[in-house]
Design a protein around this motif. Sequence first.
Motif, PDB file in Angstrom:
ATOM      1  N   SER A 124      60.563  44.208  37.422  1.00 33.26           N
ATOM      2  CA  SER A 124      59.960  45.514  37.244  1.00 33.26           C
ATOM      3  C   SER A 124      58.523  45.483  37.740  1.00 33.26           C
ATOM      4  N   GLN A 125      58.038  46.668  38.049  1.00 36.71           N
ATOM      5  CA  GLN A 125      56.684  46.765  38.583  1.00 36.71           C
ATOM      6  C   GLN A 125      55.653  46.830  37.463  1.00 36.71           C
ATOM      7  N   THR A 126      54.531  46.199  37.693  1.00 34.42           N
ATOM      8  CA  THR A 126      53.426  46.256  36.735  1.00 34.42           C
ATOM      9  C   THR A 126      52.131  46.494  37.484  1.00 34.42           C
ATOM     10  N   ILE A 127      51.199  47.090  36.794  1.00 33.17           N
ATOM     11  CA  ILE A 127      49.883  47.341  37.370  1.00 33.17           C
ATOM     12  C   ILE A 127      48.836  46.889  36.376  1.00 33.17           C
ATOM     13  N   HIS A 128      47.846  46.187  36.856  1.00 28.53           N
ATOM     14  CA  HIS A 128      46.774  45.698  36.006  1.00 28.53           C
ATOM     15  C   HIS A 128      45.424  45.994  36.644  1.00 28.53           C
ATOM     16  N   GLN A 129      44.479  46.348  35.829  1.00 26.55           N
ATOM     17  CA  GLN A 129      43.130  46.557  36.321  1.00 26.55           C
ATOM     18  C   GLN A 129      42.150  45.889  35.367  1.00 26.55           C
ATOM     19  N   TRP A 130      41.037  45.484  35.901  1.00 29.37           N
ATOM     20  CA  TRP A 130      40.009  44.816  35.097  1.00 29.37           C
ATOM     21  C   TRP A 130      38.647  44.975  35.739  1.00 29.37           C
ATOM     22  N   PRO A 131      37.574  44.860  34.930  1.00 29.94           N
ATOM     23  CA  PRO A 131      37.611  44.617  33.488  1.00 29.94           C
ATOM     24  C   PRO A 131      37.994  45.874  32.707  1.00 29.94           C
ATOM     25  N   ALA A 132      38.355  45.697  31.465  1.00 27.84           N
ATOM     26  CA  ALA A 132      38.751  46.827  30.625  1.00 27.84           C
ATOM     27  C   ALA A 132      37.545  47.668  30.221  1.00 27.84           C
ATOM     28  N   THR A 133      36.434  47.009  29.961  1.00 29.87           N
ATOM     29  CA  THR A 133      35.213  47.726  29.613  1.00 29.87           C
ATOM     30  C   THR A 133      34.032  47.021  30.256  1.00 29.87           C
ATOM     31  N   LEU A 134      33.034  47.778  30.612  1.00 27.56           N
ATOM     32  CA  LEU A 134      31.792  47.189  31.081  1.00 27.56           C
ATOM     33  C   LEU A 134      30.653  48.163  30.913  1.00 27.56           C
ATOM     34  N   VAL A 135      29.499  47.589  30.656  1.00 23.90           N
ATOM     35  CA  VAL A 135      28.270  48.343  30.515  1.00 23.90           C
ATOM     36  C   VAL A 135      27.327  47.833  31.592  1.00 23.90           C
ATOM     37  N   PRO A 154      25.323  47.005  40.854  1.00 23.13           N
ATOM     38  CA  PRO A 154      26.576  47.181  41.590  1.00 23.13           C
ATOM     39  C   PRO A 154      27.778  47.228  40.652  1.00 23.13           C
ATOM     40  N   LEU A 155      28.897  47.663  41.231  1.00 22.87           N
ATOM     41  CA  LEU A 155      30.132  47.782  40.463  1.00 22.87           C
ATOM     42  C   LEU A 155      31.301  47.236  41.277  1.00 22.87           C
ATOM     43  N   SER A 156      32.204  46.572  40.589  1.00 26.03           N
ATOM     44  CA  SER A 156      33.459  46.185  41.221  1.00 26.03           C
ATOM     45  C   SER A 156      34.562  46.232  40.175  1.00 26.03           C
ATOM     46  N   LEU A 157      35.505  47.129  40.374  1.00 26.55           N
ATOM     47  CA  LEU A 157      36.702  47.198  39.539  1.00 26.55           C
ATOM     48  C   LEU A 157      37.892  46.800  40.405  1.00 26.55           C
ATOM     49  N   GLU A 158      38.746  45.960  39.836  1.00 27.23           N
ATOM     50  CA  GLU A 158      39.884  45.486  40.620  1.00 27.23           C
ATOM     51  C   GLU A 158      41.204  45.931  40.010  1.00 27.23           C
ATOM     52  N   CYS A 159      42.174  46.088  40.874  1.00 28.86           N
ATOM     53  CA  CYS A 159      43.493  46.554  40.463  1.00 28.86           C
ATOM     54  C   CYS A 159      44.537  45.831  41.299  1.00 28.86           C
ATOM     55  N   THR A 160      45.592  45.370  40.647  1.00 27.02           N
ATOM     56  CA  THR A 160      46.691  44.766  41.398  1.00 27.02           C
ATOM     57  C   THR A 160      48.017  45.312  40.884  1.00 27.02           C
ATOM     58  N   VAL A 161      48.947  45.425  41.786  1.00 28.82           N
ATOM     59  CA  VAL A 161      50.292  45.871  41.462  1.00 28.82           C
ATOM     60  C   VAL A 161      51.249  44.733  41.776  1.00 28.82           C
ATOM     61  N   GLU A 162      52.180  44.483  40.877  1.00 32.27           N
ATOM     62  CA  GLU A 162      53.170  43.436  41.076  1.00 32.27           C
ATOM     63  C   GLU A 162      54.565  44.014  41.077  1.00 32.27           C
ATOM     64  N   GLY A 163      55.445  43.366  41.795  1.00 35.23           N
ATOM     65  CA  GLY A 163      56.837  43.762  41.751  1.00 35.23           C
ATOM     66  C   GLY A 163      57.242  44.824  42.744  1.00 35.23           C
ATOM     67  N   THR A 164      56.379  45.097  43.697  1.00 38.49           N
ATOM     68  CA  THR A 164      56.719  46.090  44.708  1.00 38.49           C
ATOM     69  C   THR A 164      55.933  45.779  45.977  1.00 38.49           C
ATOM     70  N   SER A 165      56.315  46.431  47.046  1.00 36.13           N
ATOM     71  CA  SER A 165      55.616  46.237  48.318  1.00 36.13           C
ATOM     72  C   SER A 165      55.195  47.579  48.888  1.00 36.13           C
ATOM     73  N   ASN A 166      54.061  47.544  49.578  1.00 41.04           N
ATOM     74  CA  ASN A 166      53.546  48.723  50.260  1.00 41.04           C
ATOM     75  C   ASN A 166      53.459  49.952  49.370  1.00 41.04           C
ATOM     76  N   PRO A 167      52.851  49.801  48.191  1.00 37.40           N
ATOM     77  CA  PRO A 167      52.703  50.984  47.346  1.00 37.40           C
ATOM     78  C   PRO A 167      51.578  51.881  47.839  1.00 37.40           C
ATOM     79  N   ASN A 168      51.634  53.151  47.477  1.00 33.56           N
ATOM     80  CA  ASN A 168      50.455  54.000  47.563  1.00 33.56           C
ATOM     81  C   ASN A 168      49.584  53.622  46.363  1.00 33.56           C
ATOM     82  N   LEU A 169      48.287  53.534  46.572  1.00 35.99           N
ATOM     83  CA  LEU A 169      47.380  53.172  45.484  1.00 35.99           C
ATOM     84  C   LEU A 169      46.314  54.237  45.330  1.00 35.99           C
ATOM     85  N   TYR A 170      45.885  54.434  44.097  1.00 39.67           N
ATOM     86  CA  TYR A 170      44.959  55.518  43.776  1.00 39.67           C
ATOM     87  C   TYR A 170      43.897  55.027  42.785  1.00 39.67           C
TER      88      TYR A 170
END
Lengths: 113, 114
Positions: B1-12, B18-34
């Motif tokens: 099954s597909q899963t999506i994770h993003q981090w960090p969960a909270t930041l101040v 600067p800012l960097s938020l990351e997101c990864t999707v597992e279990g699928t290929s060539n997804p549209n990302l938003y």
Amino acid sequence: DQQVKQNSPSLSVQEGRISILNCDYTNSMFDYFLWYKKYPAEGPTFLISISSIKDKNEDGRFTVFLNKSAKHLSLHIVPSQPGDSAVYFCAAPSAYGANNLFFGTGTRLTVIP
Amino acid sequence: SQTIHQWPATLVQPVGSPLSLECTVEGTSNPNLYWYRQAAGRGLQLLFYSVGIGQISSEVPQNLSASRPQDRQFILSSKKLLLSDSGFYLCAWNLSWGARNTIYFGEGSWLTVV
């Protein structure tokens, strides 16, 4: 320009009663609508959808009604439960460009035990 | 099954940092990302979308940027944060074009700019 509108920011309902969440849209090209449920500090989760070829779709306690002539849809929750307390967003897919969704501003539902 | 994770969960973060938020999707290929943002008292606003590696489209002018260095990785960045950047940021994905495709969201990241 808000193409999907939820004019009620909040709604309180007694447990066991019906909750009715409303949504209006302006773009007559929309032909598919979705409802999402969101708890605090979590991502929205898909709840139920309806195609414009139907005027009603039911899934357990959740029913969505669509009135195309009025450009209006509503989500009915019967019976309401305390665990239904959340923010509900209605959404419609963009007619062009990427396959993204236009979201309403949300309605916070509180079900009182 | 597909899963999506993003981090960090909270930041101040302080203004101007600067800012960097990351997101990864597992279990699928060539997804549209938003990337969406939910600001206080407002709905979900689409910020960026991507239909493939290196392909980024912006929906609103802002001091944020997005990148897609790999097929299932989506990054939201800023060189200098503003107070108005505070909000709840959501990464999301779906698979195909077409009007009847549900979007699936990650857990969200709370950003507070102070």
